[in-house]
Scaffold this active site. Structure first.
Site, PDB file in Angstrom:
ATOM      1  N   GLY A 231       1.309  -0.948  -0.167  1.00  0.00           N
ATOM      2  CA  GLY A 231      -0.364   0.300  -0.247  1.00  0.00           C
ATOM      3  C   GLY A 231       0.836   1.261   0.037  1.00  0.00           C
ATOM      4  N   GLY A 236       3.204   2.022   5.231  1.00  0.00           N
ATOM      5  CA  GLY A 236       4.124   1.323   5.855  1.00  0.00           C
ATOM      6  C   GLY A 236       4.813   2.044   6.471  1.00  0.00           C
ATOM      7  N   GLU A 253       5.574  -3.150   0.664  1.00  0.00           N
ATOM      8  CA  GLU A 253       5.532  -2.969  -0.169  1.00  0.00           C
ATOM      9  C   GLU A 253       4.514  -2.015  -0.806  1.00  0.00           C
ATOM     10  OE1 GLU A 253       7.051  -5.191  -3.405  1.00  0.00           O
ATOM     11  OE2 GLU A 253       7.778  -6.871  -2.252  1.00  0.00           O
ATOM     12  N   CYS A 287       1.521   0.555  -8.730  1.00  0.00           N
ATOM     13  CA  CYS A 287       3.143   1.052  -8.296  1.00  0.00           C
ATOM     14  C   CYS A 287       4.150   1.581  -8.779  1.00  0.00           C
ATOM     15  CB  CYS A 287       3.205  -0.110  -7.257  1.00  0.00           C
ATOM     16  SG  CYS A 287       3.590  -1.349  -7.585  1.00  0.00           S
TER      17      CYS A 287
HETATM   18  P1  NAD Z   1      -3.383   2.254   1.465  1.00  0.00           P
HETATM   19  O1  NAD Z   1      -2.383   2.652   2.524  1.00  0.00           O
HETATM   20  O2  NAD Z   1      -4.144   3.645   1.451  1.00  0.00           O
HETATM   21  O3  NAD Z   1      -3.585   0.615   2.325  1.00  0.00           O
HETATM   22  C1  NAD Z   1      -3.595   0.041   1.507  1.00  0.00           C
HETATM   23  C2  NAD Z   1      -3.833  -1.661   2.736  1.00  0.00           C
HETATM   24  O4  NAD Z   1      -3.298  -0.967   4.013  1.00  0.00           O
HETATM   25  C3  NAD Z   1      -5.557  -1.669   3.020  1.00  0.00           C
HETATM   26  O5  NAD Z   1      -6.095  -2.516   3.660  1.00  0.00           O
HETATM   27  C4  NAD Z   1      -5.797  -1.378   4.489  1.00  0.00           C
HETATM   28  O6  NAD Z   1      -6.624  -0.816   5.357  1.00  0.00           O
HETATM   29  C5  NAD Z   1      -4.205  -0.671   4.628  1.00  0.00           C
HETATM   30  N1  NAD Z   1      -3.803  -0.040   6.117  1.00  0.00           N
HETATM   31  C6  NAD Z   1      -3.443   1.167   6.404  1.00  0.00           C
HETATM   32  N2  NAD Z   1      -2.973   1.753   7.052  1.00  0.00           N
HETATM   33  C7  NAD Z   1      -3.175   0.453   7.853  1.00  0.00           C
HETATM   34  C8  NAD Z   1      -3.046   0.530   9.091  1.00  0.00           C
HETATM   35  N3  NAD Z   1      -2.627   1.700  10.013  1.00  0.00           N
HETATM   36  N4  NAD Z   1      -2.797  -0.754   9.747  1.00  0.00           N
HETATM   37  C9  NAD Z   1      -2.664  -1.913   8.549  1.00  0.00           C
HETATM   38  N5  NAD Z   1      -3.108  -1.663   7.737  1.00  0.00           N
HETATM   39  C10 NAD Z   1      -3.589  -0.388   7.185  1.00  0.00           C
HETATM   40  O7  NAD Z   1      -2.737   1.760  -0.374  1.00  0.00           O
HETATM   41  P2  NAD Z   1      -3.706   2.049  -0.899  1.00  0.00           P
HETATM   42  O8  NAD Z   1      -4.945   3.201  -2.051  1.00  0.00           O
HETATM   43  O9  NAD Z   1      -4.479   0.900  -1.547  1.00  0.00           O
HETATM   44  O10 NAD Z   1      -2.507   1.149  -2.865  1.00  0.00           O
HETATM   45  C11 NAD Z   1      -2.177   2.345  -3.209  1.00  0.00           C
HETATM   46  C12 NAD Z   1      -0.931   2.362  -2.974  1.00  0.00           C
HETATM   47  O11 NAD Z   1      -0.349   1.357  -2.662  1.00  0.00           O
HETATM   48  C13 NAD Z   1       0.125   3.591  -3.683  1.00  0.00           C
HETATM   49  O12 NAD Z   1       0.738   4.184  -2.562  1.00  0.00           O
HETATM   50  C14 NAD Z   1       0.967   2.375  -4.800  1.00  0.00           C
HETATM   51  O13 NAD Z   1       1.614   2.666  -4.632  1.00  0.00           O
HETATM   52  C15 NAD Z   1       0.817   1.052  -3.627  1.00  0.00           C
HETATM   53  N6  NAD Z   1       1.753  -0.434  -3.979  1.00  0.00           N
HETATM   54  C16 NAD Z   1       2.746  -1.070  -4.113  1.00  0.00           C
HETATM   55  C17 NAD Z   1       2.731  -1.969  -4.241  1.00  0.00           C
HETATM   56  C18 NAD Z   1       4.223  -2.615  -4.378  1.00  0.00           C
HETATM   57  O14 NAD Z   1       4.409  -4.027  -5.128  1.00  0.00           O
HETATM   58  N7  NAD Z   1       5.041  -1.517  -4.064  1.00  0.00           N
HETATM   59  C19 NAD Z   1       1.674  -2.347  -5.286  1.00  0.00           C
HETATM   60  C20 NAD Z   1       0.705  -2.016  -5.255  1.00  0.00           C
HETATM   61  C21 NAD Z   1       0.900  -1.195  -4.999  1.00  0.00           C
END
Ligand code: NAD
Length: 499
Positions: A231, A236, A253, A287
């Site tokens: 995410g 992260g 990731e 991503c």
């Molecule tokens: P997001 O960070 O909003 O959410 C991702 C996940 O994390 C969700 O399931 C969310 O519920 C969970 N989450 C959020 N805060 C949390 C916490 N404090 N504790 C536990 N879980 C928590 O991301 P998004 O909008 O769904 O996705 C887009 C982002 O993901 C972009 O920044 C993209 O680059 C990244 N991404 C990275 C990869 C990679 O492999 N590097 C792959 C796909 C997406």
């Protein structure tokens, strides 16, 4: 119409109604389902079930564990069209990308089946006579998998196919924006487990539904030794330190800000095709999407002109219609964020081509945009920020060393590439003084990775690796063993301890 798609994927009224999590489709913003959420107070029982499953699953030989993943791959093949359609409905991907995502799941299953017979350790030369050293890889335990909306099922499979053959149960918390794809995937998994038989313990693969609060229980539990989180960098930065503080193993990731350098010798026809796919595919919501184009001053104007022409002809619209190349953004907040970033780029001296909201000829209620091409005088703070939308910033360069420095001068380190026909330039880019990213390509765009390689990136991308190569080691513990088959007890390093 939605009901047909969801029913074909095995989802029932009980899955889709009566819950508190409202699921909408980005295609038209319409409500699709109300899904039951996992209560945070139920998480300890779920984690305990995973621990119980672990105690059984780790005893099975790894090739036998691979058999379950083989069956999962078969079930995914059979359900490819149906699951792909749910990806399109829930994440807004065009049909071919929805299917491509399921194909990626199938591919990683194939990889993991082979891996189940290749969890190799080393034998190591001992310095002591009559001694033998070796290392063995053992299962680590329940693996929490937190995923993002933009790859709602593939990222689960990268983690799960490996975790299962490595001997770990999985607890999956999908994005709260895409729970239906997760529930549909869990049905597919259940079919594979039923065919596998009693050797698959109950609780081997569990899905929990909810937002950060549900994820937090996985993040904080000492009984979840591996926590893979995909995410935003923001997420992260919260999750990583919490897992580390309890001595768990995080696999992070996170966000990317991926660049392409185009040199004077580049094949511009190929570069244009690669740029368009990687910058606007998935509506810029990968991503690995291309976000920065660093073009040599001698070809920059021509490249921008060709891109502007290509951009003007790209069909934006309903992702279910054949011919559409750019579907909707995930929601209106994403569109607002894109438009706000374009305003900032203008204020920093950028010239914006495209980038407006599209409301004609698209389903009403969805957040559709024309992709934006933004000529920037320099790599400003706005350019250094990942905006999850189809914005491509274009900057010029004179010396390749400066282009590489610019490509590396962002907080993220996921994917990168160079277009050149010059071997010296290509190898400089791939060398220790070249790209600082986890992925560095030559004459291919930054997105669309195959599962055979390790996937992930450096710096604020989190440092995790998933999928191919030896990423499996992240899900296991390494045990180093020394066996003494002599009748002496020599100490290493020549130490004497006579008594
Ligand atoms: P997001 O960070 O909003 O959410 C991702 C996940 O994390 C969700 O399931 C969310 O519920 C969970 N989450 C959020 N805060 C949390 C916490 N404090 N504790 C536990 N879980 C928590 O991301 P998004 O909008 O769904 O996705 C887009 C982002 O993901 C972009 O920044 C993209 O680059 C990244 N991404 C990275 C990869 C990679 O492999 N590097 C792959 C796909 C997406």
């Amino acid at each position: 119409m939605h009901t047909d798609i969801l029913a074909a994927a095995g989802l029932t009224d009980a899955d889709l109604t009566g819950g508190t999590l409202v699921v909408t489709s980005p295609i038209d913003g319409a409500e699709v389902a109300r899904v039951a959420e996992t209560r945070p107070e139920d998480m300890s029982g779920i984690i305990a079930r995973s621990q119980a499953a672990f105690r059984e699953w780790r005893k099975l030989p790894a090739p036998r564990r691979g058999e379950l993943v083989r069956l999962l791959g078969e079930e995914l093949r059979a359900a490819k069209a149906e699951l792909g359609a749910v990806v399109t409905l829930e994440a807004g991907k065009i049909g071919s990308e929805g299917l491509g995502e399921v194909q990626e799941m199938i591919d990683i299953c194939d990889f993991a089946v082979g891996l189940s017979r290749q969890l190799y350790g080393l034998t190591i030369a001992s310095e002591r006579p009559g001694h033998r050293m070796s290392e063995t890889w053992h299962p680590l335990g329940p693996t929490g998998v937190i995923t993002a909306f933009n790859f709602p099922v593939a990222v689960w499979s990268w983690n799960t196919a490996l975790a299962l053959v490595c001997g770990n149960p999985v607890i999956w918390k999908p994005s709260e924006k895409t729970p239906l794809t997760a529930l549909a995937t869990q049905k597919i998994m259940a079919r594979a487990m039923a065919r596998f038989g009693d050797d698959a313990p109950e609780g081997l693969m569990q899905v929990v539904i909810g937002d950060a609060a549900v994820g937090e229980a996985l993040v904080m539990s000492k009984d979840v030794p591996v926590l893979s989180a995909t995410g935003s960098t923001r997420m992260g930065s919260i999750v990583g330190p919490k897992v580390a503080a309890r001595w768990g193993r995080p696999i992070l990731e996170l966000g990317g800000n991926n660049a392409m350098i185009v040199t004077p010798s580049a094949d511009l026809d190929m570069a244009v095709r690669a740029i368009v796919f990687s910058a606007v595919g998935t509506a810029g919501q990968r991503c690995t999407s291309l976000r920065r184009l660093i073009a040599h001053d001698s070809i920059r104007e021509e490249l921008v002109a060709r891109l502007a022409k290509a951009y003007a002809s790209l069909p934006v619209g309903d992702p279910r219609q054949g011919g559409t190349l750019i579907g909707p953004l995930i929601d209106h907040a994403a569109r607002d964020a894109m438009l706000a970033q374009l305003e900032k780029a203008r204020a920093e001296g950028g010239t914006v081509h495209g980038g407006s909201a599209v409301t004609e000829g698209v389903p009403q209620g969805g957040a559709y945009v024309a992709p934006a091409l933004v000529e920037m005088p320099a790599q400003t703070d706005t350019v250094r920020t990942e905006t999850f939308a189809p914005i491509l910033y274009v900057m010029g360069y004179d010396r390749l060393e400066d282009a590489i420095a610019m490509q590396n001068d962002v907080p993220q380190g996921l994917s990168s590439c160079i277009f050149t026909l010059n071997m010296r330039e290509a190898d400089l880019f791939l060398s220790a003084v070249g790209s600082d990213c986890g992925i560095a390509n030559v004459n291919i765009g930054p997105s669309g990775a195959e599962i055979g390689g390790a996937f992930g990136g450096e710096k604020e991308t989190g440092g995790g690796r998933e999928s191919g190569s030896d990423a499996w080691k992240g899900y296991m513990r390494r045990q180093t063993s020394t066996v003494n088959y002599s009748a002496e007890l020599p100490l290493a390093q020549g130490v004497r301890f006579d008594f």
